[in-house]
Write a protein that holds these residues in place. Structure first.
Motif, PDB file in Angstrom:
ATOM      1  N   GLU A  40      15.278  -4.563  12.876  1.00  0.00           N
ATOM      2  CA  GLU A  40      15.323  -5.423  11.702  1.00  0.00           C
ATOM      3  C   GLU A  40      14.267  -4.994  10.675  1.00  0.00           C
ATOM      4  O   GLU A  40      13.154  -4.619  11.040  1.00  0.00           O
ATOM      5  CB  GLU A  40      15.079  -6.885  12.091  1.00  0.00           C
ATOM      6  CG  GLU A  40      16.056  -7.428  13.124  1.00  0.00           C
ATOM      7  CD  GLU A  40      17.364  -7.875  12.504  1.00  0.00           C
ATOM      8  OE1 GLU A  40      17.513  -9.069  12.244  1.00  0.00           O
ATOM      9  OE2 GLU A  40      18.243  -7.002  12.297  1.00  0.00           O
ATOM     10  N   LYS A  41      14.607  -5.109   9.414  1.00  0.00           N
ATOM     11  CA  LYS A  41      13.661  -4.819   8.353  1.00  0.00           C
ATOM     12  C   LYS A  41      12.676  -5.985   8.203  1.00  0.00           C
ATOM     13  O   LYS A  41      13.032  -7.143   8.461  1.00  0.00           O
ATOM     14  CB  LYS A  41      14.383  -4.576   7.030  1.00  0.00           C
ATOM     15  CG  LYS A  41      15.330  -3.383   7.039  1.00  0.00           C
ATOM     16  CD  LYS A  41      14.573  -2.088   7.231  1.00  0.00           C
ATOM     17  CE  LYS A  41      15.519  -0.890   7.136  1.00  0.00           C
ATOM     18  NZ  LYS A  41      14.803   0.393   7.361  1.00  0.00           N
ATOM     19  N   PRO A  42      11.428  -5.707   7.764  1.00  0.00           N
ATOM     20  CA  PRO A  42      10.450  -6.781   7.606  1.00  0.00           C
ATOM     21  C   PRO A  42      10.930  -7.925   6.721  1.00  0.00           C
ATOM     22  O   PRO A  42      10.673  -9.100   7.026  1.00  0.00           O
ATOM     23  CB  PRO A  42       9.252  -6.055   6.984  1.00  0.00           C
ATOM     24  CG  PRO A  42       9.353  -4.658   7.496  1.00  0.00           C
ATOM     25  CD  PRO A  42      10.830  -4.379   7.536  1.00  0.00           C
ATOM     26  N   HIS A 100       2.580 -11.974   7.428  1.00  0.00           N
ATOM     27  CA  HIS A 100       3.686 -11.685   8.334  1.00  0.00           C
ATOM     28  C   HIS A 100       4.343 -10.345   8.005  1.00  0.00           C
ATOM     29  O   HIS A 100       4.812  -9.639   8.900  1.00  0.00           O
ATOM     30  CB  HIS A 100       4.733 -12.809   8.278  1.00  0.00           C
ATOM     31  CG  HIS A 100       4.372 -13.986   9.128  1.00  0.00           C
ATOM     32  ND1 HIS A 100       3.585 -15.009   8.676  1.00  0.00           N
ATOM     33  CD2 HIS A 100       4.670 -14.283  10.421  1.00  0.00           C
ATOM     34  CE1 HIS A 100       3.424 -15.896   9.638  1.00  0.00           C
ATOM     35  NE2 HIS A 100       4.067 -15.480  10.708  1.00  0.00           N
ATOM     36  N   PHE A 101       4.387  -9.990   6.730  1.00  0.00           N
ATOM     37  CA  PHE A 101       4.948  -8.692   6.350  1.00  0.00           C
ATOM     38  C   PHE A 101       4.108  -7.567   6.952  1.00  0.00           C
ATOM     39  O   PHE A 101       4.636  -6.618   7.539  1.00  0.00           O
ATOM     40  CB  PHE A 101       4.981  -8.561   4.824  1.00  0.00           C
ATOM     41  CG  PHE A 101       5.569  -7.260   4.343  1.00  0.00           C
ATOM     42  CD1 PHE A 101       6.943  -7.096   4.232  1.00  0.00           C
ATOM     43  CD2 PHE A 101       4.753  -6.192   4.013  1.00  0.00           C
ATOM     44  CE1 PHE A 101       7.491  -5.898   3.804  1.00  0.00           C
ATOM     45  CE2 PHE A 101       5.285  -4.984   3.582  1.00  0.00           C
ATOM     46  CZ  PHE A 101       6.663  -4.848   3.469  1.00  0.00           C
ATOM     47  N   CYS A 102       2.780  -7.684   6.828  1.00  0.00           N
ATOM     48  CA  CYS A 102       1.883  -6.662   7.387  1.00  0.00           C
ATOM     49  C   CYS A 102       1.992  -6.610   8.906  1.00  0.00           C
ATOM     50  O   CYS A 102       1.993  -5.526   9.505  1.00  0.00           O
ATOM     51  CB  CYS A 102       0.438  -6.954   6.979  1.00  0.00           C
ATOM     52  SG  CYS A 102       0.121  -6.773   5.211  1.00  0.00           S
ATOM     53  N   LYS A 128       5.291  -4.844   9.821  1.00  0.00           N
ATOM     54  CA  LYS A 128       5.204  -3.411   9.555  1.00  0.00           C
ATOM     55  C   LYS A 128       4.329  -2.720  10.604  1.00  0.00           C
ATOM     56  O   LYS A 128       4.624  -1.611  11.048  1.00  0.00           O
ATOM     57  CB  LYS A 128       4.638  -3.163   8.161  1.00  0.00           C
ATOM     58  CG  LYS A 128       5.573  -3.557   7.025  1.00  0.00           C
ATOM     59  CD  LYS A 128       6.810  -2.666   6.977  1.00  0.00           C
ATOM     60  CE  LYS A 128       6.479  -1.261   6.525  1.00  0.00           C
ATOM     61  NZ  LYS A 128       7.689  -0.415   6.381  1.00  0.00           N
ATOM     62  N   ALA A 129       3.238  -3.381  10.993  1.00  0.00           N
ATOM     63  CA  ALA A 129       2.343  -2.800  11.994  1.00  0.00           C
ATOM     64  C   ALA A 129       3.062  -2.624  13.325  1.00  0.00           C
ATOM     65  O   ALA A 129       2.874  -1.620  14.022  1.00  0.00           O
ATOM     66  CB  ALA A 129       1.108  -3.680  12.176  1.00  0.00           C
ATOM     67  N   MET A 130       3.903  -3.596  13.681  1.00  0.00           N
ATOM     68  CA  MET A 130       4.610  -3.529  14.957  1.00  0.00           C
ATOM     69  C   MET A 130       5.706  -2.471  14.968  1.00  0.00           C
ATOM     70  O   MET A 130       6.229  -2.133  16.026  1.00  0.00           O
ATOM     71  CB  MET A 130       5.176  -4.908  15.320  1.00  0.00           C
ATOM     72  CG  MET A 130       4.114  -5.894  15.736  1.00  0.00           C
ATOM     73  SD  MET A 130       4.798  -7.451  16.333  1.00  0.00           S
ATOM     74  CE  MET A 130       3.284  -8.338  16.719  1.00  0.00           C
ATOM     75  N   VAL A 167      -1.527  -4.376  18.232  1.00  0.00           N
ATOM     76  CA  VAL A 167      -1.513  -5.111  16.961  1.00  0.00           C
ATOM     77  C   VAL A 167      -2.240  -6.443  17.077  1.00  0.00           C
ATOM     78  O   VAL A 167      -3.089  -6.785  16.247  1.00  0.00           O
ATOM     79  CB  VAL A 167      -0.066  -5.329  16.473  1.00  0.00           C
ATOM     80  CG1 VAL A 167      -0.051  -6.198  15.220  1.00  0.00           C
ATOM     81  CG2 VAL A 167       0.605  -3.987  16.191  1.00  0.00           C
ATOM     82  N   VAL A 168      -1.933  -7.215  18.133  1.00  0.00           N
ATOM     83  CA  VAL A 168      -2.542  -8.549  18.228  1.00  0.00           C
ATOM     84  C   VAL A 168      -4.022  -8.470  18.598  1.00  0.00           C
ATOM     85  O   VAL A 168      -4.786  -9.381  18.268  1.00  0.00           O
ATOM     86  CB  VAL A 168      -1.792  -9.436  19.247  1.00  0.00           C
ATOM     87  CG1 VAL A 168      -0.377  -9.697  18.781  1.00  0.00           C
ATOM     88  CG2 VAL A 168      -1.801  -8.832  20.634  1.00  0.00           C
ATOM     89  N   THR A 169      -4.441  -7.404  19.267  1.00  0.00           N
ATOM     90  CA  THR A 169      -5.870  -7.273  19.559  1.00  0.00           C
ATOM     91  C   THR A 169      -6.670  -7.099  18.271  1.00  0.00           C
ATOM     92  O   THR A 169      -7.799  -7.588  18.154  1.00  0.00           O
ATOM     93  CB  THR A 169      -6.122  -6.085  20.498  1.00  0.00           C
ATOM     94  OG1 THR A 169      -5.336  -6.255  21.679  1.00  0.00           O
ATOM     95  CG2 THR A 169      -7.587  -6.007  20.897  1.00  0.00           C
ATOM     96  N   LEU A 170      -6.088  -6.427  17.289  1.00  0.00           N
ATOM     97  CA  LEU A 170      -6.751  -6.273  15.990  1.00  0.00           C
ATOM     98  C   LEU A 170      -7.012  -7.624  15.323  1.00  0.00           C
ATOM     99  O   LEU A 170      -7.877  -7.753  14.464  1.00  0.00           O
ATOM    100  CB  LEU A 170      -5.897  -5.395  15.071  1.00  0.00           C
ATOM    101  CG  LEU A 170      -5.900  -3.899  15.375  1.00  0.00           C
ATOM    102  CD1 LEU A 170      -4.802  -3.191  14.590  1.00  0.00           C
ATOM    103  CD2 LEU A 170      -7.250  -3.296  15.051  1.00  0.00           C
TER     104      LEU A 170
END
Length: 263
Positions: free
Chosen positions: A153-155, A200-202, A205-207, A215-218
């Motif tokens: 899916e696209k962001p 949420h967009f960032c 995209k990160a995922m 990602v979530v550790t950041l």
């Protein structure tokens, strides 16, 4: 977004703030998709997964806001930052992501950094704390669903359905406690809507480029950043524990990012 939420605290009910966020987000994302001529982004092949993700995400947000009214802020943050632990476990069980020693070290250093900053007491475990802990688990499920959807899916599609699914939920919960915003409260509501979308967009995209556990550790970096916002905007005291805890979080994040590059 944290500043806007703080400015609206006690003025606008939680469910109503989430409703306005969804309305603003739906209108904003819908206009972007329409103006870009990419109406195919309104379609999805994973409607059930979108629904599951956003119901858990809404529950996580609601529990987090509720916890802020029931617990000292330090305890809320301490419990909220268990999200990476649950996310790494869920991703390992359902997404097949490996639990490496670097990931474990990153999580432990992050949690140690949180403990240094917030110094939660032993009385942290009570009913309200369990609500926030359940909220953290809901966030972890939501993050894991986002990782699965980010593969296809696209962001903008993920953001559109986030707002579409959560809007009626917020509306139903808002009807009994409705309060019309006045004056500058409208500005803060718009800020919440737009910053929630950009965050949420960032995240989405990160995922698309890294494992969900990384990602979530950041996200640990958010706590010392919020501490600095408190110092700069609300004249809160800058303590050495904030710098020490932030340093531990940064070390953990560097370990986790190195894992991603090495893999």
């Amino acid at each position: 977004m944290a500043v806007a939420i703080r400015e609206l605290d006690g003025r606008i009910p939680v469910a109503q703030a989430l409703l306005f966020r969804s309305i603003i987000g739906l209108a904003f994302v819908g206009c972007i998709i329409q103006l870009a001529g990419k109406t195919y982004l309104f379609k999805t092949s994973k409607p059930v997964l979108h629904s599951v993700r956003n119901l858990f995400h809404f529950a996580g947000q609601y529990g987090w806001f509720l916890g802020i009214g029931l617990l000292p802020l330090a305890e809320v943050f301490a419990l909220e930052f268990t999200v990476p632990i649950w996310t790494i476990l869920i991703a390992a069980l359902f997404l097949g992501e490996a639990i490496t020693w670097r990931k474990v070290a990153a999580v432990l250093l992050g949690l140690l950094g949180v403990a240094v900053i917030v110094r939660p007491g032993i009385e942290i475990i009570d009913t309200a704390a369990l609500i926030v802990l359940a909220s953290a688990m809901c966030y972890a499920i939501s993050h894991s669903c986002t990782k699965v959807m980010a593969l296809t899916e696209k962001p903008l599609t993920i953001l559109f359905y986030m707002c579409l699914v959560q809007l009626p939920v917020g509306l139903v919960l808002s009807l009994a406690v409705w309060v019309w915003p006045v004056g500058i409260e409208w500005l803060w509501i718009v800020v919440i809507g737009l910053t929630a979308l950009s965050a949420h967009f960032c995240l989405t995209k990160a995922m698309q480029h890294a494992e969900v556990g990384i990602v979530v550790t950041l996200d640990f970096i958010r706590l010392p950043m919020i501490g600095l916002v408190g110092v700069l905007l609300y004249q809160e005291q800058l303590e050495i524990t904030l710098l020490l805890g932030g340093g531990l979080m940064l070390l953990g994040n560097m370990l986790n990012i190195k894992t991603d590059k090495a893999g």
